[in-house]
Design a protein around this motif. Structure first.
Motif, PDB file in Angstrom:
ATOM      1  N   GLU A  55      -0.691   9.156   8.044  1.00  0.00           N
ATOM      2  CA  GLU A  55      -0.821  10.088   9.169  1.00  0.00           C
ATOM      3  C   GLU A  55      -1.629  11.262   8.655  1.00  0.00           C
ATOM      4  OE1 GLU A  55       2.924  11.428  10.728  1.00  0.00           O
ATOM      5  OE2 GLU A  55       3.849   9.434  10.513  1.00  0.00           O
ATOM      6  N   CYS A  56      -2.432  11.862   9.528  1.00  0.00           N
ATOM      7  CA  CYS A  56      -3.119  13.083   9.129  1.00  0.00           C
ATOM      8  C   CYS A  56      -3.540  13.865  10.366  1.00  0.00           C
ATOM      9  CB  CYS A  56      -4.326  12.788   8.232  1.00  0.00           C
ATOM     10  SG  CYS A  56      -5.692  11.929   9.026  1.00  0.00           S
ATOM     11  N   GLY A  57      -3.894  15.116  10.121  1.00  0.00           N
ATOM     12  CA  GLY A  57      -4.335  15.997  11.182  1.00  0.00           C
ATOM     13  C   GLY A  57      -4.280  17.443  10.719  1.00  0.00           C
ATOM     14  N   PRO A  58      -4.668  18.363  11.590  1.00  0.00           N
ATOM     15  CA  PRO A  58      -4.647  19.788  11.229  1.00  0.00           C
ATOM     16  C   PRO A  58      -3.227  20.338  11.226  1.00  0.00           C
ATOM     17  CG  PRO A  58      -5.282  19.538  13.520  1.00  0.00           C
ATOM     18  CD  PRO A  58      -5.169  18.146  12.956  1.00  0.00           C
ATOM     19  N   SER A  59      -3.072  21.495  10.595  1.00  0.00           N
ATOM     20  CA  SER A  59      -1.759  22.149  10.559  1.00  0.00           C
ATOM     21  C   SER A  59      -1.679  23.342  11.499  1.00  0.00           C
ATOM     22  CB  SER A  59      -1.440  22.599   9.132  1.00  0.00           C
ATOM     23  OG  SER A  59      -2.485  23.400   8.609  1.00  0.00           O
ATOM     24  N   THR A  60      -2.760  24.074  11.671  1.00  0.00           N
ATOM     25  CA  THR A  60      -2.735  25.261  12.544  1.00  0.00           C
ATOM     26  C   THR A  60      -3.790  25.199  13.644  1.00  0.00           C
ATOM     27  OG1 THR A  60      -4.259  26.571  11.160  1.00  0.00           O
ATOM     28  CG2 THR A  60      -1.908  26.666  10.619  1.00  0.00           C
ATOM     29  N   MET A  97       0.844  -1.186   0.000  1.00  0.00           N
ATOM     30  CA  MET A  97       0.000   0.000   0.000  1.00  0.00           C
ATOM     31  C   MET A  97       0.885   1.244   0.000  1.00  0.00           C
ATOM     32  SD  MET A  97      -2.862  -1.191   2.848  1.00  0.00           S
ATOM     33  CE  MET A  97      -3.895   0.257   2.575  1.00  0.00           C
ATOM     34  N   VAL A  98       0.364   2.352  -0.500  1.00  0.00           N
ATOM     35  CA  VAL A  98       1.081   3.623  -0.484  1.00  0.00           C
ATOM     36  C   VAL A  98       0.262   4.595   0.366  1.00  0.00           C
ATOM     37  CG1 VAL A  98       1.995   5.524  -1.865  1.00  0.00           C
ATOM     38  CG2 VAL A  98       2.090   3.181  -2.741  1.00  0.00           C
ATOM     39  N   CYS A  99       0.869   5.047   1.456  1.00  0.00           N
ATOM     40  CA  CYS A  99       0.112   5.764   2.483  1.00  0.00           C
ATOM     41  C   CYS A  99       0.832   7.041   2.894  1.00  0.00           C
ATOM     42  CB  CYS A  99      -0.105   4.860   3.683  1.00  0.00           C
ATOM     43  SG  CYS A  99      -0.899   3.294   3.224  1.00  0.00           S
ATOM     44  N   PRO A 100       0.617   8.138   2.167  1.00  0.00           N
ATOM     45  CA  PRO A 100       1.299   9.395   2.472  1.00  0.00           C
ATOM     46  C   PRO A 100       0.803   9.996   3.776  1.00  0.00           C
ATOM     47  CG  PRO A 100      -0.410   9.746   0.835  1.00  0.00           C
ATOM     48  CD  PRO A 100      -0.319   8.263   1.038  1.00  0.00           C
ATOM     49  N   THR A 101       1.603  10.889   4.317  1.00  0.00           N
ATOM     50  CA  THR A 101       1.192  11.647   5.492  1.00  0.00           C
ATOM     51  C   THR A 101       0.800  13.049   5.056  1.00  0.00           C
ATOM     52  OG1 THR A 101       3.408  12.503   5.999  1.00  0.00           O
ATOM     53  CG2 THR A 101       2.860  10.327   6.847  1.00  0.00           C
ATOM     54  N   ARG A 102      -0.171  13.620   5.750  1.00  0.00           N
ATOM     55  CA  ARG A 102      -0.594  14.979   5.402  1.00  0.00           C
ATOM     56  C   ARG A 102      -1.196  15.666   6.603  1.00  0.00           C
ATOM     57  NH1 ARG A 102       0.761  19.441   3.565  1.00  0.00           N
ATOM     58  NH2 ARG A 102      -0.724  20.659   2.333  1.00  0.00           N
ATOM     59  N   TYR A 103      -0.673  16.853   6.922  1.00  0.00           N
ATOM     60  CA  TYR A 103      -1.204  17.700   7.979  1.00  0.00           C
ATOM     61  C   TYR A 103      -1.639  19.014   7.348  1.00  0.00           C
ATOM     62  CZ  TYR A 103       0.859  14.282  11.104  1.00  0.00           C
ATOM     63  OH  TYR A 103       1.160  13.109  11.747  1.00  0.00           O
ATOM     64  N   ASP A 104      -2.940  19.254   7.353  1.00  0.00           N
ATOM     65  CA  ASP A 104      -3.482  20.449   6.713  1.00  0.00           C
ATOM     66  C   ASP A 104      -4.892  20.665   7.244  1.00  0.00           C
ATOM     67  OD1 ASP A 104      -3.103  22.452   4.326  1.00  0.00           O
ATOM     68  OD2 ASP A 104      -5.116  21.619   4.058  1.00  0.00           O
ATOM     69  N   ASP A 105      -5.223  21.903   7.609  1.00  0.00           N
ATOM     70  CA  ASP A 105      -6.547  22.184   8.167  1.00  0.00           C
ATOM     71  C   ASP A 105      -7.664  21.784   7.214  1.00  0.00           C
ATOM     72  OD1 ASP A 105      -5.291  23.201  10.386  1.00  0.00           O
ATOM     73  OD2 ASP A 105      -5.595  25.308   9.855  1.00  0.00           O
ATOM     74  N   ASP A 106      -7.413  21.910   5.907  1.00  0.00           N
ATOM     75  CA  ASP A 106      -8.424  21.574   4.900  1.00  0.00           C
ATOM     76  C   ASP A 106      -8.218  20.186   4.315  1.00  0.00           C
ATOM     77  OD1 ASP A 106      -9.660  24.145   5.058  1.00  0.00           O
ATOM     78  OD2 ASP A 106      -8.026  24.954   3.834  1.00  0.00           O
ATOM     79  N   MET A 107      -7.210  19.466   4.786  1.00  0.00           N
ATOM     80  CA  MET A 107      -6.881  18.121   4.304  1.00  0.00           C
ATOM     81  C   MET A 107      -6.596  18.109   2.800  1.00  0.00           C
ATOM     82  SD  MET A 107      -6.494  15.782   6.598  1.00  0.00           S
ATOM     83  CE  MET A 107      -6.681  14.280   5.665  1.00  0.00           C
ATOM     84  N   LEU A 108      -6.033  19.190   2.300  1.00  0.00           N
ATOM     85  CA  LEU A 108      -5.630  19.260   0.899  1.00  0.00           C
ATOM     86  C   LEU A 108      -4.183  18.791   0.771  1.00  0.00           C
ATOM     87  CD1 LEU A 108      -7.213  22.633  -0.244  1.00  0.00           C
ATOM     88  CD2 LEU A 108      -7.825  20.357  -1.081  1.00  0.00           C
ATOM     89  N   MET A 109      -3.922  17.925  -0.173  1.00  0.00           N
ATOM     90  CA  MET A 109      -2.564  17.457  -0.430  1.00  0.00           C
ATOM     91  C   MET A 109      -1.837  18.452  -1.328  1.00  0.00           C
ATOM     92  SD  MET A 109      -3.439  13.405  -0.998  1.00  0.00           S
ATOM     93  CE  MET A 109      -1.740  12.838  -0.873  1.00  0.00           C
ATOM     94  N   LEU A 110      -0.511  18.379  -1.334  1.00  0.00           N
ATOM     95  CA  LEU A 110       0.253  19.290  -2.182  1.00  0.00           C
ATOM     96  C   LEU A 110      -0.099  19.058  -3.649  1.00  0.00           C
ATOM     97  CD1 LEU A 110       3.864  19.634  -0.725  1.00  0.00           C
ATOM     98  CD2 LEU A 110       1.833  20.999  -0.306  1.00  0.00           C
ATOM     99  N   GLY A 111      -0.247  20.168  -4.360  1.00  0.00           N
ATOM    100  CA  GLY A 111      -0.666  20.108  -5.745  1.00  0.00           C
ATOM    101  C   GLY A 111      -2.077  20.607  -5.947  1.00  0.00           C
ATOM    102  N   GLU A 112      -2.834  20.739  -4.860  1.00  0.00           N
ATOM    103  CA  GLU A 112      -4.220  21.199  -4.970  1.00  0.00           C
ATOM    104  C   GLU A 112      -4.323  22.722  -5.017  1.00  0.00           C
ATOM    105  OE1 GLU A 112      -6.820  19.450  -5.563  1.00  0.00           O
ATOM    106  OE2 GLU A 112      -5.935  17.467  -5.321  1.00  0.00           O
ATOM    107  N   ARG A 113      -3.481  23.394  -4.251  1.00  0.00           N
ATOM    108  CA  ARG A 113      -3.525  24.854  -4.223  1.00  0.00           C
ATOM    109  C   ARG A 113      -2.580  25.408  -5.290  1.00  0.00           C
ATOM    110  NH1 ARG A 113      -3.205  23.683   1.467  1.00  0.00           N
ATOM    111  NH2 ARG A 113      -5.191  24.108   2.511  1.00  0.00           N
TER     112      ARG A 113
END
Length: 416
Positions: free
Chosen positions: A313-318, A274-290
């Motif tokens: 892994e995931c969670g908020p950033s701020t 499996m491929v399971c990236p980590t991401r911490y962002d208040d909007d749960m947007l991965m890099l490349g979306e903004r």
């Protein structure tokens, strides 16, 4: 290993036959290959895991993850990291969440540290026996900074030169760094063995976020490389061959691509389940979306592997004061990342609130019709169903390793 070599030989022979056919005037489109047709039963029972000898439960669990995105409901598995392998930590992060929401997270995650002892694993065995899943990452002491403990996993200067990870491989010369690393690998092997003895499958994330520069095994920002790919493969061979443990699903877990693309150090399809990236962002947007945030598209990259994907892994950033709306997780998966099969919320750090038990609207998240909890998890094959044509080599009890924790040394090829 033999099957892997056999596959490579077949591919090479096929390529040679095509070349000979073309040279002899046979058009490629006219060539025919006469391989025996596989029945539907054979297609659904042959090993699909990176480890061809993986246990029937490991294979069944991976098939379940592959199938989840096709569902209309119960298609995203919930998870919560705890901060230590102790009953107190499990009570705080898991049972507290169940009291609030009426649901337990399907996955419980732990970090393997140097201080782990076999007695600590009881909470993981209990969670498994109650229907839950287990994921592990390793947070090893920096072998080049042995007095730093687990905190030395982070480097003080992300731009400083990184060590040559090939020094730690099982085939490398003996050094103090290699000795320390091999002891840490034995600790990991002991825990995986403990889970095997209980019949549990481990979702293992070795060397997570290796495309980032913040860990000692991460990318060297001057040379733009690391040998994390080779070290990951070395861990794979240590667990599956030296320790003869086959109760593992292998998760490649890149970080957000601030320093390097998500697949920079992908160890290869044959080493990954499996491929399971980590991401911490208040909007749960991965890099490349903004727009303008990153030249990479992390979601597109991880999906391109063809493996089941999830948020390792995931969670908020701020919003780290308990004000984060936990419903953002499933909203984002439903609207933007429908291939995601699970989310795993971190336990927080430095008194920052991140865990599900203290976020807002967690009741709605855990009771969303898309979310799988421990109460409604359904990966186990129905009684009488066949999950593999290859009997497990371990049975209910794993083979015992040698007294030193080492068997025959498997020599993975160093790729560069």
């Amino acid at each position: 290993m033999a099957e892997h070599i056999g596959r490579r030989r077949f591919i090479g022979a096929a390529a040679g036959a095509i070349a000979l056919g073309a040279a002899g005037g046979i058009a490629l489109g006219q060539q025919q290959w006469f391989a025996p047709e596989q029945t539907a039963e054979e297609e659904t029972t042959k090993p699909i895991t990176a480890d061809p000898a993986a246990t029937p439960d490991a294979q069944a669990l991976l098939r379940w993850f592959k199938e989840l995105p096709t569902r209309d409901a119960r298609r995203v598995v919930s998870g919560q990291q705890i901060d230590d392998i102790t009953a107190a930590s499990y009570e705080y992060f898991v049972e507290k969440l169940a009291v609030r929401t009426g649901k337990h997270p399907a996955i419980v995650g732990v970090m393997v540290r140097d201080a782990w002892t076999r007695a600590d694993s009881k909470i993981l065995v209990d969670h498994w026996k109650r229907g839950g899943l287990i994921t592990m990452d390793i947070h090893p002491t920096n072998p080049w900074n042995p007095t730093g403990g687990p905190s030395s996993a982070w480097v003080p200067d992300a731009k400083a030169a990184k060590p040559d990870l090939r020094m730690l491989l099982s085939t490398s010369d003996s050094t103090p760094q290699r000795t320390l690393w091999r002891k840490q690998m034995e600790k990991l092997g002991d825990l995986v063995e403990e889970m095997a003895s209980a019949g549990a499958v481990v979702m293992l994330r070795p060397l997570h976020e290796g495309n980032g520069s913040w860990f000692w095994w991460g990318q060297d920002m001057a040379s733009r490389k690391t040998f994390a790919r080779d070290l990951y493969r070395d861990v794979f061979y240590y667990i599956t061959q030296t320790r003869n443990l086959h109760n593992v699903l292998w998760l490649y877990s890149p970080g957000a691509s601030w320093d390097g693309p998500a697949l920079s150090y992908y160890p290869g399809s044959e080493y990954v389940d499996m491929v399971c990236p980590t991401r911490y962002d208040d909007d749960m947007l991965m890099l490349g979306e903004r727009t303008g945030e990153s030249p990479n598209n992390d979601y597109k990259d991880v999906v391109s592997t063809g493996k089941p994907v999830g948020f390792g892994e995931c969670g908020p950033s701020t919003k780290l004061d308990g004000s984060w709306d936990a419903r953002t997780i499933i909203k984002r998966i439903r609207e933007t990342y429908p291939a995601m099969t699970y989310f795993h919320v971190w336990h927080g750090w430095e008194n920052k609130i991140m865990e599900l038990a203290r976020d807002k609207y967690t009741e709605e998240l855990m009771n969303d019709p898309w979310v799988v909890t421990r109460e409604n998890i359904d990966w186990r094959p129905k009684p009488g169903a066949t999950t593999t044509t290859r009997p497990s080599t371990t049975g209910s009890q794993p083979p015992k390793p040698s007294a030193t924790g080492r068997g025959s040394v498997i020599r993975p090829q160093v790729t560069r």
